[in-house]
Every structure is written in C-alpha cells, then in structure tokens.
Scaffold this motif. Structure first.
Motif, PDB file in Angstrom:
ATOM      1  N   ARG A   1      -8.912   6.847   9.852  1.00  0.00           N
ATOM      2  CA  ARG A   1     -10.220   7.697   9.555  1.00  0.00           C
ATOM      3  C   ARG A   1      -9.463   8.439  10.845  1.00  0.00           C
ATOM      4  O   ARG A   1      -9.647   9.159  11.268  1.00  0.00           O
ATOM      5  CB  ARG A   1     -11.468   7.269   9.816  1.00  0.00           C
ATOM      6  N   GLU A   2      -8.881   8.005  12.588  1.00  0.00           N
ATOM      7  CA  GLU A   2      -8.594   8.343  13.051  1.00  0.00           C
ATOM      8  C   GLU A   2      -7.396   9.120  12.419  1.00  0.00           C
ATOM      9  O   GLU A   2      -7.162   9.243  14.132  1.00  0.00           O
ATOM     10  CB  GLU A   2      -8.751   7.186  14.113  1.00  0.00           C
ATOM     11  N   GLY A   3      -6.930   8.567  12.343  1.00  0.00           N
ATOM     12  CA  GLY A   3      -5.262   9.801  12.348  1.00  0.00           C
ATOM     13  C   GLY A   3      -3.725   8.711  12.707  1.00  0.00           C
ATOM     14  O   GLY A   3      -3.047   9.171  12.703  1.00  0.00           O
ATOM     15  N   VAL A   4      -4.438   7.274  13.073  1.00  0.00           N
ATOM     16  CA  VAL A   4      -3.264   6.643  13.074  1.00  0.00           C
ATOM     17  C   VAL A   4      -3.113   6.275  12.697  1.00  0.00           C
ATOM     18  O   VAL A   4      -0.785   6.896  12.373  1.00  0.00           O
ATOM     19  CB  VAL A   4      -3.429   5.208  13.934  1.00  0.00           C
ATOM     20  N   TRP A   5      -3.340   5.970  11.072  1.00  0.00           N
ATOM     21  CA  TRP A   5      -2.209   5.702   9.937  1.00  0.00           C
ATOM     22  C   TRP A   5      -2.352   6.820   8.893  1.00  0.00           C
ATOM     23  O   TRP A   5      -3.411   6.933   9.012  1.00  0.00           O
ATOM     24  CB  TRP A   5      -2.245   4.182   9.119  1.00  0.00           C
ATOM     25  N   PRO A   6      -1.272   6.708   8.238  1.00  0.00           N
ATOM     26  CA  PRO A   6      -1.063   7.519   6.675  1.00  0.00           C
ATOM     27  C   PRO A   6      -3.045   7.407   5.853  1.00  0.00           C
ATOM     28  O   PRO A   6      -3.047   6.648   5.748  1.00  0.00           O
ATOM     29  CB  PRO A   6      -0.106   7.716   6.246  1.00  0.00           C
ATOM     30  N   LYS A   7      -3.344   8.131   5.201  1.00  0.00           N
ATOM     31  CA  LYS A   7      -4.559   8.070   4.396  1.00  0.00           C
ATOM     32  C   LYS A   7      -3.721   7.668   3.181  1.00  0.00           C
ATOM     33  O   LYS A   7      -2.637   7.558   2.590  1.00  0.00           O
ATOM     34  CB  LYS A   7      -4.972   9.378   3.848  1.00  0.00           C
ATOM     35  N   PRO A   8      -4.547   7.068   2.138  1.00  0.00           N
ATOM     36  CA  PRO A   8      -3.695   6.291   1.124  1.00  0.00           C
ATOM     37  C   PRO A   8      -3.785   7.238   0.627  1.00  0.00           C
ATOM     38  O   PRO A   8      -4.059   8.213   0.276  1.00  0.00           O
ATOM     39  CB  PRO A   8      -5.161   5.640   0.603  1.00  0.00           C
ATOM     40  N   HIS A   9      -2.630   7.055  -0.901  1.00  0.00           N
ATOM     41  CA  HIS A   9      -2.380   7.969  -1.462  1.00  0.00           C
ATOM     42  C   HIS A   9      -2.867   8.534  -2.456  1.00  0.00           C
ATOM     43  O   HIS A   9      -2.471  10.103  -2.680  1.00  0.00           O
ATOM     44  CB  HIS A   9      -0.975   7.131  -2.478  1.00  0.00           C
ATOM     45  N   ALA A  10      -3.460   7.971  -2.975  1.00  0.00           N
ATOM     46  CA  ALA A  10      -4.585   8.537  -4.100  1.00  0.00           C
ATOM     47  C   ALA A  10      -6.412   7.892  -3.598  1.00  0.00           C
ATOM     48  O   ALA A  10      -6.584   6.878  -4.092  1.00  0.00           O
ATOM     49  CB  ALA A  10      -4.569   7.751  -6.070  1.00  0.00           C
ATOM     50  N   LYS A  11      -6.538   9.313  -2.702  1.00  0.00           N
ATOM     51  CA  LYS A  11      -7.947   8.393  -1.930  1.00  0.00           C
ATOM     52  C   LYS A  11      -8.865   8.368  -3.003  1.00  0.00           C
ATOM     53  O   LYS A  11     -10.377   7.302  -2.105  1.00  0.00           O
ATOM     54  CB  LYS A  11      -8.445   9.986  -0.951  1.00  0.00           C
ATOM     55  N   ASN A  12      -9.036   8.611  -3.994  1.00  0.00           N
ATOM     56  CA  ASN A  12      -9.835   8.073  -5.105  1.00  0.00           C
ATOM     57  C   ASN A  12      -9.820   7.426  -6.384  1.00  0.00           C
ATOM     58  O   ASN A  12     -10.177   7.009  -7.206  1.00  0.00           O
ATOM     59  CB  ASN A  12     -10.039   9.544  -6.027  1.00  0.00           C
ATOM     60  N   SER A  13      -8.729   6.400  -5.901  1.00  0.00           N
ATOM     61  CA  SER A  13      -7.935   5.619  -7.674  1.00  0.00           C
ATOM     62  C   SER A  13      -8.879   4.741  -6.202  1.00  0.00           C
ATOM     63  O   SER A  13      -9.045   4.144  -5.410  1.00  0.00           O
ATOM     64  CB  SER A  13      -6.484   5.558  -7.377  1.00  0.00           C
ATOM     65  N   ARG A  14      -8.948   3.153  -7.205  1.00  0.00           N
ATOM     66  CA  ARG A  14      -9.057   1.740  -7.038  1.00  0.00           C
ATOM     67  C   ARG A  14      -8.348   0.658  -7.971  1.00  0.00           C
ATOM     68  O   ARG A  14      -8.205   1.105  -8.852  1.00  0.00           O
ATOM     69  CB  ARG A  14     -10.927   1.243  -6.954  1.00  0.00           C
ATOM     70  N   PRO A  15      -7.654   0.070  -6.496  1.00  0.00           N
ATOM     71  CA  PRO A  15      -7.731  -0.101  -5.439  1.00  0.00           C
ATOM     72  C   PRO A  15      -6.493   0.645  -4.870  1.00  0.00           C
ATOM     73  O   PRO A  15      -6.104   1.401  -5.765  1.00  0.00           O
ATOM     74  CB  PRO A  15      -7.397  -1.555  -5.279  1.00  0.00           C
TER      75      PRO A  15
END
Length: 74
Positions: A24-38
C-alpha cells in the motif's frame, strides 16, 4: 507468480500484514490482478525492486503472459 504468503517470505517481511502495508505504501509492486483471489505477485517485478541495478526480465512477451493468466484463471 507468488501468493501473498510466498511474496512476504521472499522479501523477508516479518508478516503478511507488513508486506501488505508496504505494498500500500508503494515499497513493493501491487499484485498482478488486484481483484483475483488469491492475489498473485510476479517474482520478476519484486526482483526489480530488490535489485534495480540488475537486468531482470520484465515479462513483456504478451503471448506468454496471456497463457500464464489463463492457467491461473486471471
């Protein structure tokens, strides 16, 4: 592709919660598909943050990316 638990362990985060906070703070990249689970993170994207001076493949092969997404159901 790494799950949140695998990604947290890969970057030596103390917990999954710490890893998610750093995403969330931008240290690491966001997940590939934000809405997928997992949610899944690309190891190459994390590697680029860990070692910015090293040339890491960037998964630009669209056909390969689409095949991986289909296999993961994304």
């Amino acid at each position: 592709m790494l799950t949140v638990e695998e990604a947290a362990e890969y970057v030596h985060a103390r917990s999954v919660e710490q890893f998610r906070r750093e995403v969330r703070e931008g240290v690491w990249p966001k997940p590939h598909a934000k809405n997928s689970r997992p949610q899944r993170w690309r190891r190459a994207e994390i590697d680029r943050v860990l070692c910015p001076e090293t040339k890491v493949p960037n998964d630009t092969d669209e056909e390969l990316r689409e095949m991986i997404d289909r296999e993961l159901g994304l």
